[in-house]
Write a protein that holds these residues in place. Structure first.
Motif, PDB file in Angstrom:
ATOM      1  N   LYS A  76      10.511   1.159 -14.944  1.00 34.63           N
ATOM      2  CA  LYS A  76       9.449   0.705 -14.052  1.00 34.63           C
ATOM      3  C   LYS A  76       9.794  -0.651 -13.453  1.00 34.63           C
ATOM      4  CE  LYS A  76       5.948   0.696 -16.941  1.00 34.63           C
ATOM      5  NZ  LYS A  76       4.596   0.702 -17.500  1.00 34.63           N
ATOM      6  N   PHE A  77       9.164  -0.913 -12.303  1.00 36.50           N
ATOM      7  CA  PHE A  77       9.149  -2.266 -11.778  1.00 36.50           C
ATOM      8  C   PHE A  77       7.816  -2.487 -11.092  1.00 36.50           C
ATOM      9  CE2 PHE A  77      11.012   0.180  -8.311  1.00 36.50           C
ATOM     10  CZ  PHE A  77      10.385  -0.316  -7.183  1.00 36.50           C
ATOM     11  N   ARG A  78       7.404  -3.725 -11.031  1.00 27.76           N
ATOM     12  CA  ARG A  78       6.177  -4.075 -10.319  1.00 27.76           C
ATOM     13  C   ARG A  78       6.561  -4.976  -9.152  1.00 27.76           C
ATOM     14  NH1 ARG A  78       3.946  -8.213 -14.798  1.00 27.76           N
ATOM     15  NH2 ARG A  78       5.179  -9.981 -14.095  1.00 27.76           N
ATOM     16  N   TYR A  79       5.691  -5.013  -8.157  1.00 25.04           N
ATOM     17  CA  TYR A  79       5.986  -5.806  -6.971  1.00 25.04           C
ATOM     18  C   TYR A  79       4.708  -6.401  -6.402  1.00 25.04           C
ATOM     19  CZ  TYR A  79       4.581  -1.337  -5.003  1.00 25.04           C
ATOM     20  OH  TYR A  79       3.883  -0.190  -4.720  1.00 25.04           O
ATOM     21  N   ALA A  80       4.857  -7.562  -5.798  1.00 30.93           N
ATOM     22  CA  ALA A  80       3.795  -8.250  -5.059  1.00 30.93           C
ATOM     23  C   ALA A  80       4.488  -8.812  -3.826  1.00 30.93           C
ATOM     24  CB  ALA A  80       3.166  -9.349  -5.906  1.00 30.93           C
ATOM     25  N   LEU A  81       4.391  -8.080  -2.706  1.00 32.21           N
ATOM     26  CA  LEU A  81       5.170  -8.406  -1.512  1.00 32.21           C
ATOM     27  C   LEU A  81       4.270  -8.634  -0.300  1.00 32.21           C
ATOM     28  CD1 LEU A  81       7.920  -5.690  -2.036  1.00 32.21           C
ATOM     29  CD2 LEU A  81       8.098  -8.132  -2.551  1.00 32.21           C
ATOM     30  N   ARG A  82       4.752  -9.468   0.618  1.00 28.07           N
ATOM     31  CA  ARG A  82       4.057  -9.772   1.861  1.00 28.07           C
ATOM     32  C   ARG A  82       5.032  -9.536   3.008  1.00 28.07           C
ATOM     33  NH1 ARG A  82       3.525 -13.660  -1.822  1.00 28.07           N
ATOM     34  NH2 ARG A  82       5.009 -15.010  -0.798  1.00 28.07           N
ATOM     35  N   PRO A 107       6.310   1.718  -0.395  1.00 25.87           N
ATOM     36  CA  PRO A 107       5.078   1.160  -0.968  1.00 25.87           C
ATOM     37  C   PRO A 107       3.914   1.270   0.014  1.00 25.87           C
ATOM     38  CG  PRO A 107       6.910  -0.346  -1.270  1.00 25.87           C
ATOM     39  CD  PRO A 107       7.376   0.721  -0.328  1.00 25.87           C
ATOM     40  N   GLY A 108       2.743   1.520  -0.502  1.00 28.58           N
ATOM     41  CA  GLY A 108       1.540   1.585   0.331  1.00 28.58           C
ATOM     42  C   GLY A 108       0.937   0.204   0.508  1.00 28.58           C
ATOM     43  N   GLN A 109       0.431  -0.051   1.697  1.00 22.55           N
ATOM     44  CA  GLN A 109      -0.198  -1.337   1.977  1.00 22.55           C
ATOM     45  C   GLN A 109      -1.487  -1.448   1.177  1.00 22.55           C
ATOM     46  OE1 GLN A 109      -0.641  -2.262   6.162  1.00 22.55           O
ATOM     47  NE2 GLN A 109      -2.374  -3.603   5.720  1.00 22.55           N
ATOM     48  N   THR A 110      -1.687  -2.613   0.542  1.00 16.99           N
ATOM     49  CA  THR A 110      -2.867  -2.817  -0.289  1.00 16.99           C
ATOM     50  C   THR A 110      -3.841  -3.842   0.286  1.00 16.99           C
ATOM     51  OG1 THR A 110      -1.661  -4.429  -1.627  1.00 16.99           O
ATOM     52  CG2 THR A 110      -1.695  -2.144  -2.427  1.00 16.99           C
ATOM     53  N   GLY A 111      -3.478  -4.472   1.409  1.00 17.55           N
ATOM     54  CA  GLY A 111      -4.382  -5.448   1.992  1.00 17.55           C
ATOM     55  C   GLY A 111      -3.702  -6.273   3.062  1.00 17.55           C
ATOM     56  N   THR A 112      -4.420  -7.297   3.521  1.00 16.05           N
ATOM     57  CA  THR A 112      -3.885  -8.232   4.510  1.00 16.05           C
ATOM     58  C   THR A 112      -4.276  -9.641   4.105  1.00 16.05           C
ATOM     59  OG1 THR A 112      -5.842  -8.062   5.913  1.00 16.05           O
ATOM     60  CG2 THR A 112      -4.011  -6.567   6.420  1.00 16.05           C
ATOM     61  N   ALA A 113      -3.596 -10.610   4.709  1.00 19.31           N
ATOM     62  CA  ALA A 113      -3.904 -12.025   4.492  1.00 19.31           C
ATOM     63  C   ALA A 113      -3.678 -12.753   5.814  1.00 19.31           C
ATOM     64  CB  ALA A 113      -3.017 -12.594   3.389  1.00 19.31           C
ATOM     65  N   PRO A 114      -4.260 -13.926   5.971  1.00 23.59           N
ATOM     66  CA  PRO A 114      -4.046 -14.681   7.204  1.00 23.59           C
ATOM     67  C   PRO A 114      -2.553 -14.920   7.444  1.00 23.59           C
ATOM     68  CG  PRO A 114      -5.804 -15.678   5.919  1.00 23.59           C
ATOM     69  CD  PRO A 114      -5.171 -14.622   5.060  1.00 23.59           C
ATOM     70  N   ALA A 115      -2.158 -14.814   8.702  1.00 23.43           N
ATOM     71  CA  ALA A 115      -0.747 -14.974   9.059  1.00 23.43           C
ATOM     72  C   ALA A 115      -0.372 -16.444   9.168  1.00 23.43           C
ATOM     73  CB  ALA A 115      -0.464 -14.280  10.378  1.00 23.43           C
ATOM     74  N   PRO A 116       0.763 -16.808   8.570  1.00 25.63           N
ATOM     75  CA  PRO A 116       1.255 -18.167   8.769  1.00 25.63           C
ATOM     76  C   PRO A 116       1.891 -18.281  10.157  1.00 25.63           C
ATOM     77  CG  PRO A 116       2.776 -16.947   7.397  1.00 25.63           C
ATOM     78  CD  PRO A 116       1.605 -16.046   7.662  1.00 25.63           C
ATOM     79  N   GLY A 128       1.872  -3.390  -6.408  1.00 23.25           N
ATOM     80  CA  GLY A 128       1.806  -2.187  -7.217  1.00 23.25           C
ATOM     81  C   GLY A 128       2.909  -2.112  -8.244  1.00 23.25           C
ATOM     82  N   GLU A 129       3.052  -0.908  -8.753  1.00 23.80           N
ATOM     83  CA  GLU A 129       4.032  -0.626  -9.798  1.00 23.80           C
ATOM     84  C   GLU A 129       4.664   0.726  -9.477  1.00 23.80           C
ATOM     85  OE1 GLU A 129       3.421  -1.270 -14.331  1.00 23.80           O
ATOM     86  OE2 GLU A 129       2.716   0.756 -13.885  1.00 23.80           O
ATOM     87  N   TYR A 130       5.946   0.852  -9.724  1.00 25.06           N
ATOM     88  CA  TYR A 130       6.649   2.105  -9.484  1.00 25.06           C
ATOM     89  C   TYR A 130       7.305   2.534 -10.788  1.00 25.06           C
ATOM     90  CZ  TYR A 130      10.037   5.473  -7.730  1.00 25.06           C
ATOM     91  OH  TYR A 130      10.768   6.608  -7.530  1.00 25.06           O
ATOM     92  N   THR A 131       7.130   3.813 -11.150  1.00 23.22           N
ATOM     93  CA  THR A 131       7.761   4.374 -12.337  1.00 23.22           C
ATOM     94  C   THR A 131       8.764   5.423 -11.901  1.00 23.22           C
ATOM     95  OG1 THR A 131       5.751   4.009 -13.632  1.00 23.22           O
ATOM     96  CG2 THR A 131       7.364   5.570 -14.528  1.00 23.22           C
ATOM     97  N   HIS A 132       9.972   5.306 -12.403  1.00 24.32           N
ATOM     98  CA  HIS A 132      11.059   6.229 -12.057  1.00 24.32           C
ATOM     99  C   HIS A 132      11.289   7.198 -13.214  1.00 24.32           C
ATOM    100  CE1 HIS A 132      14.234   7.300  -9.352  1.00 24.32           C
ATOM    101  NE2 HIS A 132      15.168   7.153 -10.270  1.00 24.32           N
ATOM    102  N   SER A 133      11.825   8.367 -12.901  1.00 30.30           N
ATOM    103  CA  SER A 133      12.016   9.396 -13.933  1.00 30.30           C
ATOM    104  C   SER A 133      13.219   9.119 -14.834  1.00 30.30           C
ATOM    105  CB  SER A 133      12.173  10.770 -13.276  1.00 30.30           C
ATOM    106  OG  SER A 133      13.294  10.756 -12.400  1.00 30.30           O
ATOM    107  N   THR A 134      14.137   8.274 -14.391  1.00 32.04           N
ATOM    108  CA  THR A 134      15.304   7.929 -15.209  1.00 32.04           C
ATOM    109  C   THR A 134      15.459   6.409 -15.234  1.00 32.04           C
ATOM    110  OG1 THR A 134      16.818   8.045 -13.327  1.00 32.04           O
ATOM    111  CG2 THR A 134      16.501  10.077 -14.585  1.00 32.04           C
TER     112      THR A 134
END
Length: 168
Positions: A76-82, A107-116, A128-134
């Motif tokens: 597995k891995f988790r991510y928090a990306l913009r 990855p599916g979009q989970t929201g928005t934030a003000p643009a810099p 989110g988090e992604y789980t792989h089969s191997t």
């Protein structure tokens, strides 16, 4: 003499009962399903990937920033990306993840934030988090941005960065 026999009989019965209890406890421990251990995540790894135009004036097309972390169970891995949509680019940039160089994950979009400054509209959030089969050996992030130059000629450019799983 009768009391001695009675005491010997009780002692044997107690030992037999104790042995049976030990056997039952051992069998229960062996046969009871074991709850799998929960993997824990390692430290967050910083993500920073910028795509600039490579024809005409230099334009920032897209920028992916944030963090990702691998779990010590290797699946597995988790991510928090913009994702920033560069102010001079069109259409909206996109990104995807390649796991072990073969499996593609969007990855599916989970929201928005003000643009810099330098970004159109707002930042697109992906958490989110992604789980792989191997076993996950590495992941590669691919970001693509587009622009028109010269005139109405559409161009696109993709950049990538690979992160190796530190647990294998």
């Amino acid at each position: 003499m009768k009391e001695m026999r009675l005491e010997l009989t009780r002692s044997k019965a107690r030992r037999a009962a104790g042995s049976v209890a030990i056997v039952i406890a051992t069998l229960a421990a062996i046969l009871m399903p074991v709850t799998p251990a929960h993997a824990t995540y390692g430290p967050d790894l910083p993500v920073s990937l910028t795509v600039n135009s490579n024809a005409g004036p230099s334009i920032m097309l897209a920028q992916l920033t944030g963090t990702l972390a691998f779990d010590d169970g290797n699946t597995k891995f988790r991510y928090a990306l913009r994702l920033c949509w560069g102010s001079g680019s069109y259409p909206m940039p996109n990104f995807y993840v390649s796991v072990n160089g073969s499996t593609v994950f969007y990855p599916g979009q989970t929201g928005t934030a003000p643009a810099p400054s330098g970004c159109q509209l707002h930042l697109f959030l992906y958490n989110g988090e992604y789980t792989h089969s191997t076993t996950i050996t590495n992941i590669t992030l691919y970001v693509t941005g587009g622009w028109f130059y010269p005139g109405n000629t559409y161009n696109s450019r993709t950049r990538s960065v690979t992160y190796d799983n530190p647990y294998n």
